[in-house]
Design a protein around this motif. Sequence first.
Motif, short mmCIF file in Angstrom:
data_model
loop_
_atom_site.label_atom_id
_atom_site.label_comp_id
_atom_site.label_asym_id
_atom_site.label_seq_id
_atom_site.Cartn_x
_atom_site.Cartn_y
_atom_site.Cartn_z
N ALA A 350 21.94 126.46 5.31
CA ALA A 350 21.38 127.26 4.61
C ALA A 350 21.48 126.23 3.39
O ALA A 350 20.98 126.66 2.44
CB ALA A 350 21.94 128.94 4.10
N TRP A 351 22.17 125.25 3.45
CA TRP A 351 23.03 124.76 2.01
C TRP A 351 23.69 123.73 2.84
O TRP A 351 24.82 123.69 2.62
CB TRP A 351 23.38 125.19 1.00
N ASP A 371 16.03 131.12 -0.32
CA ASP A 371 14.73 131.45 -0.97
C ASP A 371 13.22 130.65 -0.49
O ASP A 371 13.00 129.91 -0.65
CB ASP A 371 14.17 130.59 -2.37
N GLY A 372 13.30 131.20 1.31
CA GLY A 372 12.51 130.41 2.25
C GLY A 372 13.96 129.24 2.96
O GLY A 372 13.10 129.02 4.26
N ARG A 373 15.29 129.25 2.84
CA ARG A 373 16.29 128.18 3.84
C ARG A 373 16.46 129.65 5.08
O ARG A 373 16.15 131.15 5.11
CB ARG A 373 17.16 128.36 2.60
N MET A 374 17.55 128.88 6.07
CA MET A 374 17.78 129.56 6.64
C MET A 374 18.87 130.52 6.66
O MET A 374 19.90 130.16 5.25
CB MET A 374 18.34 128.22 8.08
N ARG A 378 21.12 136.13 9.01
CA ARG A 378 19.92 136.73 10.06
C ARG A 378 19.93 136.39 11.02
O ARG A 378 18.86 137.15 11.63
CB ARG A 378 19.37 137.12 8.74
N GLY A 379 19.91 134.28 11.22
CA GLY A 379 19.60 134.24 12.10
C GLY A 379 17.74 133.57 11.90
O GLY A 379 17.14 133.45 13.22
N GLU A 380 17.69 133.53 10.59
CA GLU A 380 16.10 132.98 10.17
C GLU A 380 16.71 132.77 9.13
O GLU A 380 16.69 132.91 8.50
CB GLU A 380 15.39 134.54 10.58
N ARG A 381 14.77 132.30 8.95
CA ARG A 381 14.45 131.86 7.58
C ARG A 381 14.34 133.31 6.52
O ARG A 381 13.72 134.13 7.23
CB ARG A 381 13.00 131.01 7.49
#
Length: 605
Positions: A350-351, A371-374, A378-381
């Motif tokens: 994510a970062w 903001d569209g990142r993994m 949650r295990g998803e974008r």
Amino acid sequence: MAGSIRVWAPGASGVEVVATRLRGPGLEPTTAAARAPMVAQDGGWWSWERPTDDELDYAFSLDGGDPRPDPRSAWLPHGVHGASRTFDPSAHAWSDASWRGARDGRGILGGVVYELHVGTFTPEGTFDAAVAHLEHLVDLGVDVVEVMPVAAFGGTHGWGYDGVAPYAVQHAYGGPAAFQRFVDACHGRGLGVCLDVVYNHLGPTGNYLAEFGPYFTDTHMTPWGPAVNLDADGSHEVRRWIVDNALRWFRDFHVDALRLDAVHELRDESEPHILAQLSDETASLATELGRPLDLVAESDLNDAVMVTPTAEGGRGMTAQWDDDIHHALHVALTGETQGYYADFAGGTEAWPEGGPVSVLAKTLTDAFLHDGRMSTFRGERWGARVDPEAHSGHRFLAYLQTHDQVGNRATGDRISAQVSPGQQAVGAALYLLSPFTAMLFMGEEWRASTPFAFFTSFEEEWLADAVRSGRRAEFAAHGWDEADVPDPQDPATRADSVLDWREPVAPGHIEMLHFYRELIKVRRSQPDVASGDLRATSVRFDEDARWIVVSRGRVHVVANLAGRSQQVPFSGEVEHVLASWGRSPIVDGQGVRLDGHDVAVLRTV
């Protein structure tokens, strides 16, 4: 006051009203409960003409079944299993005829919101008792009081998110008339009122809606079971039950805003979406009433579609809670990285760019980390980018604490139990002077020592045991000793969570209260800080040295997150120190020297 009592029960072949006539100061019954048949009307509705103006206790018997309270009951003085009581909302003599709305007609955006729980705001736990402390909020600089849910729930004490009668006001808080008095008193002091409402589920006890009609559908499932029916057969009347409820708080109780709980669980695949419908009807009522009416969403979606106007295909909410800002602040201050906090420590998909200070810098300028990142948790974008050209920062609420982020910890410990006063001061300055609408949780401003634990008072032993064991098992899985997790059903758990109003003037607390007041004064008095323009906010930081500088025009928040004294590079010519936590900062041509865990707010020429 006499007129029709109506109920929607489309599947019933016969409905009777079971009513008791009341009269006198104590509303003693003057007649025994009597049954009368109701008249079938179009659309599955049933009606009964009241024979008297006297107040009534009443319930409905469907096809000869046990009497059930009204799904639109305004008052349940006998608890969620007992009869409803009639209530005349026009009886209150309002004194707010000159009220133009929150923030003198500007509404909630850009203001300072104060979240409180009526049941623990005072030892009495009532609206009338809460009125005695409204001047504290005025002195603090609060614009809007956000009241946690008041819908009737099982027992006398609870958070309110397990309410089963959205039209009723919890009797233990004083009932509907007391809520009207509270709102009137707030308006008289210049305070707007935001009411937290829950439309995504009902609580586990006293929920009789399914007996009346298709209020739920297994077409969609939620964490609480079948979803509230918003798009299946019979959904038209269920949608009206929700929208009419919201409009009623605005019209009959003079509420200024609604906070909508977990709107991502309002499963609706029809058009318009229930939130868009609510937004449009709220806007029409605002025009009729001549004052702003705001809708604030709690959304887990990280998508500005929530605050995009309905005419542009959005949901039309005024604003939304922004947990990403909280998480970034919390991780940067406490170092906690469990669960959903992991991404906010940095070094993940994510970062990958840096650590917690850089994550914090991103959320303070972009509103969201996800903001569209993994999202590792949650295990998803997840989420979508906020366009600063299209959306003001005021559309997002920033906070250091909320009822969720405190109360859903094992012991309900506040951030003040985890960090030093200086660290809390740093966090407060960063969010209160951010481009977002600010919200603080009751007692935060004086570094309250009382926890805010999860508590209930269910009368059914099976439910009490389920809540108790479920709570302990949840935290035992995360390494907590079960003996350390408060029993939600123990009256002491609620009692320990009541604010101690001796603390605001006590050493160790009054200093933080003074600092919060100074920060809010800066927010109100400095035009650069009052702006919600995300493009006008810039951030510099040093991940290793753990300092961050947030600049908003001529106003700069210079914060030292490290535990040691250091000089933070700063080149502007300082005109005035607007606020500081520790001793006065040393400003020279090289920068600003701050103690460890310290922050200063500077204005440059």
